[in-house]
Write a protein that holds these residues in place. Structure first.
Motif, PDB file in Angstrom:
ATOM      1  N   TYR A 143       0.817  -1.202   0.000  1.00  0.00           N
ATOM      2  CA  TYR A 143       0.000   0.000   0.000  1.00  0.00           C
ATOM      3  C   TYR A 143       0.858   1.262   0.000  1.00  0.00           C
ATOM      4  N   LEU A 144       0.261   2.325  -0.508  1.00  0.00           N
ATOM      5  CA  LEU A 144       0.849   3.660  -0.434  1.00  0.00           C
ATOM      6  C   LEU A 144       0.096   4.452   0.632  1.00  0.00           C
ATOM      7  N   PHE A 145       0.817   5.276   1.373  1.00  0.00           N
ATOM      8  CA  PHE A 145       0.216   6.022   2.476  1.00  0.00           C
ATOM      9  C   PHE A 145       0.471   7.529   2.329  1.00  0.00           C
ATOM     10  N   PRO A 146      -0.301   8.214   1.493  1.00  0.00           N
ATOM     11  CA  PRO A 146      -0.130   9.668   1.407  1.00  0.00           C
ATOM     12  C   PRO A 146      -0.566  10.334   2.705  1.00  0.00           C
ATOM     13  N   LEU A 147       0.279  11.201   3.257  1.00  0.00           N
ATOM     14  CA  LEU A 147      -0.017  11.877   4.513  1.00  0.00           C
ATOM     15  C   LEU A 147      -0.647  13.242   4.232  1.00  0.00           C
ATOM     16  N   HIS A 148      -1.860  13.425   4.699  1.00  0.00           N
ATOM     17  CA  HIS A 148      -2.588  14.686   4.572  1.00  0.00           C
ATOM     18  C   HIS A 148      -2.664  15.355   5.941  1.00  0.00           C
ATOM     19  N   VAL A 149      -2.977  16.642   5.960  1.00  0.00           N
ATOM     20  CA  VAL A 149      -3.168  17.385   7.213  1.00  0.00           C
ATOM     21  C   VAL A 149      -4.509  18.095   7.161  1.00  0.00           C
ATOM     22  N   PHE A 150      -5.307  17.908   8.201  1.00  0.00           N
ATOM     23  CA  PHE A 150      -6.564  18.638   8.325  1.00  0.00           C
ATOM     24  C   PHE A 150      -6.367  19.730   9.368  1.00  0.00           C
ATOM     25  N   GLY A 151      -6.050  20.941   8.894  1.00  0.00           N
ATOM     26  CA  GLY A 151      -5.997  22.075   9.791  1.00  0.00           C
ATOM     27  C   GLY A 151      -7.409  22.563  10.071  1.00  0.00           C
TER      28      GLY A 151
END
Length: 509
Positions: free
Chosen positions: A192-200
């Protein structure tokens, strides 16, 4: 992984604008009998979304590009601009109704993932406070996107181990759910690929409102990966108050089905008396420079801000966490209800909110404050108590190095004769009936903000719970990667938890 032979070459994957992998073949003569090895790489995506804590998201004015709160400098020197602001300026600027998230913060190595994922800016990294999270986000994304090390090993005949491989068999000492990674689990994670997002989010507003916005954000993230998804779910990683936003979305807004699992870091499960102390005495350091370093500066801001007030201890925290000790009596509050006895108390000097400090039209501001406590704080805290996503992992601070406010004591003190008749102006002192009281912390084990009594989640269904030696703000400190001690235990636990969650994919259908 087998080494390549003399006639073999390894072709590294390249990616198109949709993040799809392809390989370029060498233009060599057929008689050279070359064999091109095209290592299989992951294509299915599991988005990971990080939620910062209170003051962890950059803010701007809604009606202009003017920055309200941003700490891009590693030492937080940006906060110095607040030192000379008046009480009224702070109240006007730090208003949940006139502010919104600002995504223009510093982002490390914006295009490091190339075309595998959207840029880090596009994934919301600029909304998080760089001072607190910049390095941690970079390291976590690197660990979740390090398959290139395996390709390097194949190409060069090396045996360098990845962060995930180094965790195989390591006991982290979790008090509940201790389960070291196996080689099979780590191998599976590279599917799997794990793109890291941020919810400000706007930490001044109610966390319930932020949860509504999180719902929209998660749906947007899932839609952006379309048929690349391994499962139609995300993984949430939270810091402090961000955990309350995630829990409200999961448990109150029917968000469970969109979440594969949640990692909570130093979340105040039951609230913390620290929220009371801040209101009554102001803060120190960077927080104090911005929010206010005494009650007169800080109280007008917090009284209009549901988010920070939702960190107060609820009924489940228990009785007697606020104690008043004089030379004639000892009183412990609350007896049963912190809302009526402390938060909405209008008369006793040790009440939470001092109406006379609210600025502007005091009576009008007091009514607004009461409405926030009744409609936002009480309903939010009591409705969320004990509710957790069934696939939850958490770590908390439990160190004597970071004394915390398990309970607070208003202790009567004697004023030196020199100062009698002219009370000392100390932000942690109150004067009542000719007596002077000083607010004293219990100095209990914790992370400096959340005591063990609130950090140690009591929910029976939690998958894993780890006590760590971390301070609250630096909970996701990455550790000394270049030294023998290596990655911090908290970061190891976070990485391991994410890998463990991938086992749920088969069960999700």
């Amino acid at each position: 992984m087998a080494h390549v032979t003399e006639k073999e070459i390894v072709s590294r994957p390249e990616y198109d604008e949709n993040g799809r992998a392809h390989y370029s073949l060498p233009n060599d003569r057929a008689e050279e009998n070359l064999v091109v090895a095209c290592p299989q790489v992951a294509e299915k995506v599991i988005p990971v979304i990080f939620l910062p804590g209170v003051m962890g998201s950059n803010l701007k004015e809604k009606t202009s590009p003017k920055t309200v709160w941003c700490a891009d400098m590693s030492l937080g020197l940006d906060a110095l601009t607040w030192v000379f602001k008046s009480k009224k300026e702070r109240k006007a600027l730090l208003n949940p109704l006139s502010t919104e998230v600002d995504g223009r913060g510093t982002v490390l190595y914006d295009d490091l993932e190339g075309r595998v994922f959207p840029s880090r800016t596009a994934r919301g990294w600029g909304s998080a406070l760089y001072k607190s999270y910049g390095e941690a986000l970079h390291v976590l994304q690197f660990m979740l996107n390090d398959a290139h090390i395996l390709i390097d090993n194949l190409k060069n005949g090396t045996i360098r181990r990845t962060s995930r491989q180094l965790l195989i068999g390591e006991d982290l000492g979790a008090e509940k759910g201790e389960d070291a990674l196996t080689e099979a689990e780590v191998r599976r994670s590279y599917d799997y690929l794990f793109p890291l997002h941020v919810f400000g989010y706007n930490w001044l507003q109610s966390n319930a409102d932020s949860a509504v916005q999180l719902d929209r954000y998660i749906k947007k993230v899932l839609a952006s990966y379309q048929d690349r998804l391994a499962v139609d779910k995300v993984i949430l990683v939270t810091h402090s108050m961000g955990g309350l936003v995630a829990r409200y979305y999961s448990e109150e807004l029917n968000g469970r089905d969109n979440i594969l699992g949640i990692v909570h870091g130093v979340m105040p499960d039951l609230g913390s008396p620290t929220a009371y102390r801040r209101m009554k005495t102001g803060e120190r350091g960077i927080v104090g420079a911005v929010m206010g370093d005494d009650a007169a500066s800080l109280m007008p801001v917090l009284a209009q801000s549901p988010g920070p007030l939702q960190l107060l201890p609820g009924k489940a925290y228990g009785q007697g966490w606020l104690r008043i000790h004089s030379d004639t009596e000892k009183v412990s509050k609350p007896v049963s209800d912190p809302y009526t006895e402390i938060y909405l108390n209008e008369d006793d000097w040790w009440r939470l909110c001092e109406k006379e400090l609210l600025l502007n039209d005091v009576e009008e501001e007091w009514e607004k404050y009461k409405n926030i406590i009744k409609n936002d704080v009480l309903v939010f805290i009591e409705g969320l108590t004990g509710q957790y996503h069934p696939n939850t992992y958490a770590f908390y601070g439990a160190s004597v190095k970071y004394p915390s406010d398990d309970h607070l004591i208003w202790q009567q003190i004697q004023i030196p004769t020199l100062f009698k008749g002219s009370p000392v102006k100390d932000p942690v002192q109150r004067h009542s009936g000719g007596k002077t009281f000083k607010l004293i912390s219990s100095g209990s084990r914790g992370d400096g903000t959340v005591p063990v009594s609130s950090g140690r989640i009591a929910c029976s269904g939690i998958r894993a719970l780890l006590a760590t030696d971390v301070d609250h703000e630096g909970a996701y400190h990455v550790g000394d990667i270049g030294r023998e001690e290596g990655l911090s235990v908290a970061m190891k636990f976070t990485l391991r938890s994410i890998i463990k969650m991938t086992k749920e994919i088969g069960a999700c259908g």
